[in-house]
Design an enzyme around this catalytic site. Structure first.
Site, PDB file in Angstrom:
ATOM      1  N   ARG A  15       2.401   4.739   2.132  1.00 10.21           N
ATOM      2  CA  ARG A  15       1.921   3.388   2.428  1.00 10.21           C
ATOM      3  C   ARG A  15       1.663   3.305   3.934  1.00 10.21           C
ATOM      4  O   ARG A  15       2.600   3.400   4.716  1.00 10.21           O
ATOM      5  CB  ARG A  15       2.976   2.360   2.011  1.00 10.21           C
ATOM      6  CG  ARG A  15       2.491   0.945   1.810  1.00 10.21           C
ATOM      7  CD  ARG A  15       1.799   0.753   0.475  1.00 10.21           C
ATOM      8  NE  ARG A  15       2.653   0.954  -0.679  1.00 10.21           N
ATOM      9  CZ  ARG A  15       3.310  -0.017  -1.313  1.00 10.21           C
ATOM     10  NH1 ARG A  15       3.240  -1.255  -0.875  1.00 10.21           N
ATOM     11  NH2 ARG A  15       4.023   0.250  -2.384  1.00 10.21           N
ATOM     12  N   SER A  99      -0.561  -1.838  -3.259  1.00 15.38           N
ATOM     13  CA  SER A  99       0.055  -2.920  -4.016  1.00 15.38           C
ATOM     14  C   SER A  99      -0.248  -4.275  -3.382  1.00 15.38           C
ATOM     15  O   SER A  99      -1.405  -4.667  -3.284  1.00 15.38           O
ATOM     16  CB  SER A  99       1.563  -2.674  -4.144  1.00 15.38           C
ATOM     17  OG  SER A  99       2.161  -3.626  -4.978  1.00 15.38           O
ATOM     18  N   HIS A 100       0.792  -4.962  -2.881  1.00 10.56           N
ATOM     19  CA  HIS A 100       0.619  -6.309  -2.334  1.00 10.56           C
ATOM     20  C   HIS A 100       0.472  -6.305  -0.821  1.00 10.56           C
ATOM     21  O   HIS A 100       0.393  -7.377  -0.212  1.00 10.56           O
ATOM     22  CB  HIS A 100       1.813  -7.179  -2.723  1.00 10.56           C
ATOM     23  CG  HIS A 100       3.121  -6.641  -2.217  1.00 10.56           C
ATOM     24  ND1 HIS A 100       3.839  -5.706  -2.908  1.00 10.56           N
ATOM     25  CD2 HIS A 100       3.818  -6.891  -1.083  1.00 10.56           C
ATOM     26  CE1 HIS A 100       4.931  -5.400  -2.229  1.00 10.56           C
ATOM     27  NE2 HIS A 100       4.940  -6.113  -1.106  1.00 10.56           N
ATOM     28  N   LYS A 109       0.465   6.464  -4.847  1.00  4.11           N
ATOM     29  CA  LYS A 109       1.589   6.704  -5.744  1.00  4.11           C
ATOM     30  C   LYS A 109       1.226   7.898  -6.612  1.00  4.11           C
ATOM     31  O   LYS A 109       0.122   7.947  -7.158  1.00  4.11           O
ATOM     32  CB  LYS A 109       1.848   5.487  -6.642  1.00  4.11           C
ATOM     33  CG  LYS A 109       2.236   4.216  -5.904  1.00  4.11           C
ATOM     34  CD  LYS A 109       2.425   3.063  -6.880  1.00  4.11           C
ATOM     35  CE  LYS A 109       2.797   1.767  -6.154  1.00  4.11           C
ATOM     36  NZ  LYS A 109       2.964   0.638  -7.091  1.00  4.11           N
ATOM     37  N   ASP A 249       0.414  -8.842  -9.144  1.00  2.47           N
ATOM     38  CA  ASP A 249       0.278  -8.379  -7.771  1.00  2.47           C
ATOM     39  C   ASP A 249      -0.981  -7.521  -7.638  1.00  2.47           C
ATOM     40  O   ASP A 249      -1.756  -7.389  -8.594  1.00  2.47           O
ATOM     41  CB  ASP A 249       1.541  -7.643  -7.309  1.00  2.47           C
ATOM     42  CG  ASP A 249       1.788  -6.333  -8.041  1.00  2.47           C
ATOM     43  OD1 ASP A 249       1.128  -6.079  -9.061  1.00  2.47           O
ATOM     44  OD2 ASP A 249       2.653  -5.558  -7.591  1.00  2.47           O
ATOM     45  N   ASP A 251      -1.898  -4.340  -7.470  1.00  2.00           N
ATOM     46  CA  ASP A 251      -2.213  -3.229  -8.371  1.00  2.00           C
ATOM     47  C   ASP A 251      -1.790  -3.522  -9.805  1.00  2.00           C
ATOM     48  O   ASP A 251      -1.862  -2.652 -10.670  1.00  2.00           O
ATOM     49  CB  ASP A 251      -1.588  -1.931  -7.880  1.00  2.00           C
ATOM     50  CG  ASP A 251      -0.060  -1.993  -7.772  1.00  2.00           C
ATOM     51  OD1 ASP A 251       0.488  -3.102  -7.659  1.00  2.00           O
ATOM     52  OD2 ASP A 251       0.577  -0.926  -7.788  1.00  2.00           O
ATOM     53  N   ASP A 253       0.944  -3.918 -11.393  1.00  2.07           N
ATOM     54  CA  ASP A 253       2.079  -3.333 -12.092  1.00  2.07           C
ATOM     55  C   ASP A 253       3.242  -4.318 -12.195  1.00  2.07           C
ATOM     56  O   ASP A 253       4.213  -4.060 -12.902  1.00  2.07           O
ATOM     57  CB  ASP A 253       2.531  -2.018 -11.452  1.00  2.07           C
ATOM     58  CG  ASP A 253       3.033  -2.179 -10.021  1.00  2.07           C
ATOM     59  OD1 ASP A 253       2.828  -3.251  -9.433  1.00  2.07           O
ATOM     60  OD2 ASP A 253       3.617  -1.209  -9.496  1.00  2.07           O
ATOM     61  N   ARG A 254       3.141  -5.467 -11.483  1.00  2.00           N
ATOM     62  CA  ARG A 254       4.146  -6.522 -11.593  1.00  2.00           C
ATOM     63  C   ARG A 254       3.481  -7.797 -12.096  1.00  2.00           C
ATOM     64  O   ARG A 254       2.329  -8.077 -11.784  1.00  2.00           O
ATOM     65  CB  ARG A 254       4.797  -6.809 -10.244  1.00  2.00           C
ATOM     66  CG  ARG A 254       5.734  -5.743  -9.759  1.00  2.00           C
ATOM     67  CD  ARG A 254       6.483  -6.201  -8.525  1.00  2.00           C
ATOM     68  NE  ARG A 254       5.584  -6.493  -7.413  1.00  2.00           N
ATOM     69  CZ  ARG A 254       5.881  -7.292  -6.400  1.00  2.00           C
ATOM     70  NH1 ARG A 254       7.034  -7.934  -6.377  1.00  2.00           N
ATOM     71  NH2 ARG A 254       5.028  -7.473  -5.421  1.00  2.00           N
ATOM     72  N   HIS A 336       9.462  -5.927 -11.933  1.00  2.00           N
ATOM     73  CA  HIS A 336       9.037  -4.652 -12.514  1.00  2.00           C
ATOM     74  C   HIS A 336       9.718  -4.519 -13.872  1.00  2.00           C
ATOM     75  O   HIS A 336      10.935  -4.701 -13.989  1.00  2.00           O
ATOM     76  CB  HIS A 336       9.451  -3.475 -11.628  1.00  2.00           C
ATOM     77  CG  HIS A 336       8.581  -3.284 -10.434  1.00  2.00           C
ATOM     78  ND1 HIS A 336       7.340  -2.695 -10.497  1.00  2.00           N
ATOM     79  CD2 HIS A 336       8.769  -3.590  -9.131  1.00  2.00           C
ATOM     80  CE1 HIS A 336       6.796  -2.639  -9.287  1.00  2.00           C
ATOM     81  NE2 HIS A 336       7.645  -3.193  -8.439  1.00  2.00           N
TER      82      HIS A 336
END
Length: 458
Positions: A15, A99-100, A109, A249, A251, A253-254, A336
């Site tokens: 990141r 992500s966020h 990832k 979020d 990407d 995933d949440r 998650h």
């Protein structure tokens, strides 16, 4: 001087800032190193909506193919869609997303076949060091006798069909929902899975907020755990008399959930709700929960015949325990959610579908359903900047040596006789201590919270 990967290779992913830290050269070196370290010669590569994503994905593919791997370029993906590809095709995966994080960031990832995570202790440190040596000119990338191939394939339809096969929404009562994609990848996947973009229409009316893919996040940050970022969702749900609201979020995933009154439903309550549904299908199964989930979660799991297993915070820890225990489901208080039917990987979409199935299969509102899973008063996470996090933890532990149960599974957890508990753990990336407290009532929660903060901040 080459970028120093140790500055932006984190515990579970990469990141960093685009341009100064993350460059195509860095990603090409990581691609070559990833193949060499893992030995995996089949990779799927995807990216989110950030402008730098396609170029970084192509650079990773150049490095990987030069090292002899065959690469499938999947294009635009949510992170859980990339996990789907890694699981369904049994290939390693590389997902370019921050992500966020704000627009100036991107990240990476990686996972092994069957969506098994790659973290610092499972290969990422070796990949980092090997890529750094390539960038510094200390070693050449391993060149295969025969370079690999690059093909392009779309997976959105297959992903949508797989998700619908896991949770049947076709027979639910009609629901009206507001979905805030935050200009992230939910705007790509929600119309395919919950709408009729690729599959037959479900009895769900979707009111879309910020579905336009835009990595500059022009409306709000794509982090639904921050209260300021769900204000628009809450207002739209109330204004339109929707049954509930979902926020993803960046990407996707949440997933975060609000009820018909616009009130947030805690991820602990969502964890308990999904756990009871999975235990109906798989009686007696293990359910994992991280140690900052509400105490109600393990209580409810046990009451429904399951076996609760407590884990450290962090996806690599909970995934490892889930695989070891063959847990059917796992939840974290960060929203998650992990599923055995999804290769033990996390997916916001599948969690959202379980919520829709629960509400749509009942005559109750989401708030009434969620009330069944809320038993205690939480503090929310409180951060304190400290000079020496571990010394402060030891100081708090000494204070509670007598009269409390303590453990060191992750930081320090303290549990009092009145049912109150607290967890104090250090941040992985900042000089911070993170405190979570819960009590049977507000007074007991606040008493324990203030007592610990007095020690931490003095």
């Amino acid at each position: 001087m080459a970028p120093q990967l140790s500055e932006f290779v984190k515990a579970y992913d990469v990141r960093g800032l685009v341009g100064s830290q993350l460059t195509p050269e860095v990603m090409e070196a990581i691609g070559a190193a990833a193949v060499a370290v893992t030995g995996e010669t089949a990779w799927a590569v995807g990216h989110d909506m950030r402008d730098s994503g396609p170029g970084f994905a192509a650079a990773f593919a150049r490095g990987a193919t030069a090292a002899g791997a065959d690469v499938v370029e999947a294009g635009l993906c949510s992170t859980d869609m990339l996990y789907y590809i890694a699981g369904a095709r049994d290939v390693a995966g590389a997902m370019f997303t921050a992500s966020h994080n704000p627009a100036e960031y991107n990240g990476l990832k990686m996972c092994l076949p069957a969506a098994r995570p790659i973290g610092l202790d499972t290969g990422l440190a070796d990949i980092r060091d090997r890529a750094q040596a390539i960038l510094d000119g200390e070693r050449s990338p391993d060149a295969a006798d025969k370079p690999g191939t690059v093909t392009t394939e779309g997976f959105l339809g297959a992903y949508a069909a797989y998700m619908r096969g896991l949770v049947d929404l076709s027979g639910i009562r009609p629901l009206k929902i507001v979905v805030d994609a935050g200009n992230g990848m939910g705007g790509h996947t929600v119309p395919a899975v919950l709408g009729d973009q690729l599959l037959d229409a479900l009895p769900i009316e979707i009111d879309p907020l910020y579905f336009e893919l835009d990595g500059t996040f022009p409306n709000h940050d794509a982090n639904p755990l921050e209260p300021a970022n769900i204000v628009d969702l809450q207002a739209r749900v109330k204004a339109t008399d929707a049954d509930l609201g979902l926020a993803f979020d960046g990407d996707a995933d949440r997933c975060f959930v609000v009820d018909a009154d616009g009130e947030p439903v805690t991820p602990s309550a969502i964890t308990a709700l999904i756990a009871t549904r999975e235990l109906e299908k798989h009686p007696g199964s293990v359910i994992c929960h991280n140690l900052i989930c509400s105490k109600a979660v393990p209580e409810i799991v046990a009451e429904h015949g399951g076996r609760p297993v407590r884990t450290r915070v962090g996806h690599s820890y909970i995934k490892a325990v889930m695989a070891e225990e063959q847990a059917v489901f796992g939840g974290e208080h960060s929203a998650h959610y992990y599923f055995r039917d999804f290769w033990f990987a996390d997916t916001g979409m599948l969690a959202a579908m379980h919520v829709l199935a629960a509400v749509g299969g009942s005559d109750k509102s989401l708030s009434d359903l969620a009330d069944e899973f809320v038993r205690y008063v939480p503090s929310g996470e409180i951060n304190s900047k400290v000079a020496d996090a571990h010394a402060k933890i030891d100081e708090v532990a000494a204070h509670y040596e007598s009269g409390a149960r303590t453990d060191r599974l992750d930081g320090l957890t303290v549990e009092l006789e009145d049912g109150s508990w607290a967890n104090l753990r250090p941040s992985n990336t900042e000089p911070l201590l993170r405190l979570n407290v819960e009590g049977p009532d507000r007074a007991s929660m606040e008493r324990l919270r203030d007592e610990i903060l007095h020690i931490v901040r003095n």
